[in-house]
Design a protein around this motif. Structure first.
Motif, PDB file in Angstrom:
ATOM      1  N   ILE A 244      30.190  33.841  31.476  1.00 31.10           N
ATOM      2  CA  ILE A 244      30.347  35.266  31.754  1.00 31.10           C
ATOM      3  C   ILE A 244      30.819  35.958  30.480  1.00 31.10           C
ATOM      4  O   ILE A 244      31.837  35.578  29.903  1.00 31.10           O
ATOM      5  N   ARG A 245      30.073  36.975  30.043  1.00 24.51           N
ATOM      6  CA  ARG A 245      30.409  37.736  28.833  1.00 24.51           C
ATOM      7  C   ARG A 245      30.340  39.217  29.164  1.00 24.51           C
ATOM      8  O   ARG A 245      29.542  39.638  29.970  1.00 24.51           O
ATOM      9  N   GLY A 246      31.148  39.991  28.476  1.00 22.40           N
ATOM     10  CA  GLY A 246      31.102  41.436  28.651  1.00 22.40           C
ATOM     11  C   GLY A 246      31.752  41.868  29.959  1.00 22.40           C
ATOM     12  O   GLY A 246      32.259  41.066  30.735  1.00 22.40           O
ATOM     13  N   PHE A 247      31.732  43.166  30.169  1.00 22.21           N
ATOM     14  CA  PHE A 247      32.278  43.744  31.401  1.00 22.21           C
ATOM     15  C   PHE A 247      31.495  45.020  31.653  1.00 22.21           C
ATOM     16  O   PHE A 247      31.664  46.016  30.958  1.00 22.21           O
ATOM     17  N   ASP A 248      30.609  44.985  32.649  1.00 20.79           N
ATOM     18  CA  ASP A 248      29.737  46.127  32.892  1.00 20.79           C
ATOM     19  C   ASP A 248      30.022  46.757  34.252  1.00 20.79           C
ATOM     20  O   ASP A 248      30.999  46.426  34.923  1.00 20.79           O
ATOM     21  N   ARG A 249      29.140  47.663  34.641  1.00 20.55           N
ATOM     22  CA  ARG A 249      29.301  48.406  35.887  1.00 20.55           C
ATOM     23  C   ARG A 249      29.351  47.479  37.100  1.00 20.55           C
ATOM     24  O   ARG A 249      30.150  47.688  38.025  1.00 20.55           O
ATOM     25  N   ALA A 250      28.524  46.446  37.111  1.00 23.46           N
ATOM     26  CA  ALA A 250      28.532  45.495  38.233  1.00 23.46           C
ATOM     27  C   ALA A 250      29.871  44.766  38.307  1.00 23.46           C
ATOM     28  O   ALA A 250      30.417  44.558  39.399  1.00 23.46           O
ATOM     29  N   ASP A 251      30.407  44.369  37.148  1.00 17.57           N
ATOM     30  CA  ASP A 251      31.715  43.705  37.122  1.00 17.57           C
ATOM     31  C   ASP A 251      32.802  44.641  37.639  1.00 17.57           C
ATOM     32  O   ASP A 251      33.695  44.228  38.379  1.00 17.57           O
ATOM     33  N   ALA A 252      32.735  45.914  37.246  1.00 16.26           N
ATOM     34  CA  ALA A 252      33.721  46.889  37.707  1.00 16.26           C
ATOM     35  C   ALA A 252      33.646  47.051  39.226  1.00 16.26           C
ATOM     36  O   ALA A 252      34.686  47.120  39.903  1.00 16.26           O
ATOM     37  N   ALA A 253      32.429  47.089  39.759  1.00 13.52           N
ATOM     38  CA  ALA A 253      32.270  47.215  41.216  1.00 13.52           C
ATOM     39  C   ALA A 253      32.825  45.988  41.932  1.00 13.52           C
ATOM     40  O   ALA A 253      33.505  46.110  42.963  1.00 13.52           O
ATOM     41  N   GLU A 254      32.540  44.799  41.392  1.00 10.35           N
ATOM     42  CA  GLU A 254      33.055  43.569  41.999  1.00 10.35           C
ATOM     43  C   GLU A 254      34.585  43.552  41.964  1.00 10.35           C
ATOM     44  O   GLU A 254      35.227  43.161  42.956  1.00 10.35           O
ATOM     45  N   ALA A 255      35.173  43.982  40.850  1.00 12.91           N
ATOM     46  CA  ALA A 255      36.636  44.037  40.756  1.00 12.91           C
ATOM     47  C   ALA A 255      37.198  45.045  41.753  1.00 12.91           C
ATOM     48  O   ALA A 255      38.227  44.793  42.391  1.00 12.91           O
ATOM     49  N   GLY A 256      36.528  46.180  41.909  1.00 12.13           N
ATOM     50  CA  GLY A 256      36.985  47.193  42.863  1.00 12.13           C
ATOM     51  C   GLY A 256      36.953  46.701  44.298  1.00 12.13           C
ATOM     52  O   GLY A 256      37.894  46.911  45.070  1.00 12.13           O
ATOM     53  N   ILE A 257      35.879  46.016  44.647  1.00  8.97           N
ATOM     54  CA  ILE A 257      35.755  45.487  46.013  1.00  8.97           C
ATOM     55  C   ILE A 257      36.793  44.396  46.259  1.00  8.97           C
ATOM     56  O   ILE A 257      37.476  44.388  47.286  1.00  8.97           O
ATOM     57  N   GLY A 258      36.926  43.477  45.307  1.00  5.37           N
ATOM     58  CA  GLY A 258      37.928  42.416  45.449  1.00  5.37           C
ATOM     59  C   GLY A 258      39.332  42.981  45.537  1.00  5.37           C
ATOM     60  O   GLY A 258      40.158  42.531  46.341  1.00  5.37           O
ATOM     61  N   GLY A 259      39.612  43.995  44.719  1.00  5.35           N
ATOM     62  CA  GLY A 259      40.925  44.632  44.749  1.00  5.35           C
ATOM     63  C   GLY A 259      41.187  45.330  46.075  1.00  5.35           C
ATOM     64  O   GLY A 259      42.278  45.220  46.645  1.00  5.35           O
ATOM     65  N   ALA A 260      40.179  46.029  46.591  1.00  2.00           N
ATOM     66  CA  ALA A 260      40.349  46.750  47.855  1.00  2.00           C
ATOM     67  C   ALA A 260      40.625  45.786  49.008  1.00  2.00           C
ATOM     68  O   ALA A 260      41.455  46.069  49.879  1.00  2.00           O
ATOM     69  N   LEU A 261      39.956  44.633  48.996  1.00  2.00           N
ATOM     70  CA  LEU A 261      40.186  43.650  50.060  1.00  2.00           C
ATOM     71  C   LEU A 261      41.631  43.167  50.094  1.00  2.00           C
ATOM     72  O   LEU A 261      42.185  42.897  51.161  1.00  2.00           O
ATOM     73  N   PHE A 262      42.245  43.073  48.913  1.00  2.00           N
ATOM     74  CA  PHE A 262      43.630  42.626  48.853  1.00  2.00           C
ATOM     75  C   PHE A 262      44.606  43.800  48.996  1.00  2.00           C
ATOM     76  O   PHE A 262      45.758  43.595  49.380  1.00  2.00           O
ATOM     77  N   ALA A 263      44.174  45.016  48.687  1.00  2.00           N
ATOM     78  CA  ALA A 263      45.078  46.173  48.737  1.00  2.00           C
ATOM     79  C   ALA A 263      45.305  46.686  50.154  1.00  2.00           C
ATOM     80  O   ALA A 263      46.411  47.127  50.489  1.00  2.00           O
ATOM     81  N   VAL A 264      44.271  46.642  50.983  1.00  2.00           N
ATOM     82  CA  VAL A 264      44.385  47.216  52.325  1.00  2.00           C
ATOM     83  C   VAL A 264      45.573  46.624  53.094  1.00  2.00           C
ATOM     84  O   VAL A 264      46.379  47.383  53.649  1.00  2.00           O
ATOM     85  N   PRO A 265      45.735  45.305  53.143  1.00  2.00           N
ATOM     86  CA  PRO A 265      46.911  44.792  53.866  1.00  2.00           C
ATOM     87  C   PRO A 265      48.236  45.246  53.254  1.00  2.00           C
ATOM     88  O   PRO A 265      49.227  45.418  53.966  1.00  2.00           O
ATOM     89  N   MET A 266      48.252  45.434  51.935  1.00  2.00           N
ATOM     90  CA  MET A 266      49.491  45.855  51.283  1.00  2.00           C
ATOM     91  C   MET A 266      49.863  47.285  51.661  1.00  2.00           C
ATOM     92  O   MET A 266      51.040  47.626  51.750  1.00  2.00           O
TER      93      MET A 266
END
Length: 191
Positions: free
Chosen positions: A58-80
């Motif tokens: 895995i190299r770089g950080f693009d729009r797809a990576d940002a979306a994946e990070a956002g979705i993963g973050g939201a899944l963990f943020a909602v319970p918090m």
């Protein structure tokens, strides 16, 4: 181990070894044009990898990576956001700034460890910010904090106007697991 698993493991190891050699070569190339040729070769290798979740470089950080990070973050943020204990811990660290700093430092360290040390994927740093801050690390941290702050604000759990320090502390406490979710969400799909 099946023949297919052994072949996939060998190909993954070969790609990783080739990337290591190209990165080493890049360090010894003096001309910008030469470094660009090596970068293009690494990008081509990354693009040619077989699709799959594990074993990719895995190299770089693009729009797809940002979306994946956002979705993963939201899944963990909602319970918090909906858990009352988050507010209690945030109130505690609001009165203990060293604990808040430790929370932030450990969170960044854990995210760095997930991305670059744990070897869940072969994650490479490409074009670091200011020459030393990995874009993926900065993206995952920034996106996860933004997702956390947006959820707390959108769901009426923040008091930015009346008590910004307390709100910042509560959001920072909730951001710790959110950042872990963002890091995992980013690298597990293998892009």
């Amino acid at each position: 181990m099946s023949d297919a698993d052994a072949t996939t493991e060998r190909e993954s190891s070969d790609v990783s070894d080739l990337m290591d050699h190209l990165e080493e070569l890049e360090e010894h190339v003096d001309s910008p044009e030469g470094r660009e040729v090596v970068q293009d070769a690494m990008d081509t290798i990354t693009d040619l990898q077989e699709p799959g979740t594990f074993g990719r470089v895995i190299r770089g950080f693009d729009r797809a990576d940002a979306a994946e990070a956002g979705i993963g973050g939201a899944l963990f943020a909602v319970p918090m956001v909906v858990e009352g204990g988050t507010y209690d811990v945030g109130a505690f660290v609001a009165t203990h700034p060293l604990n808040l700093l430790a929370t932030v430092a450990v969170t960044i360290g854990v995210v760095y460890g997930i991305l670059y040390v744990a070897e869940i994927q072969d994650v490479r740093v490409k074009d670091p910010i200011l020459g030393f801050v990995p874009r993926r690390l900065a993206g995952v941290i920034g996106i996860s904090f933004g997702v956390t702050a947006a959820l707390f604000t959108g769901w009426g759990q923040s008091q930015w106007a009346s008590d910004p320090w307390l709100t910042l502390c509560v959001v920072s406490v909730a951001w710790a697991p959110t950042a872990i979710g963002a890091a995992l969400g980013d690298i597990l799909p293998g892009s």
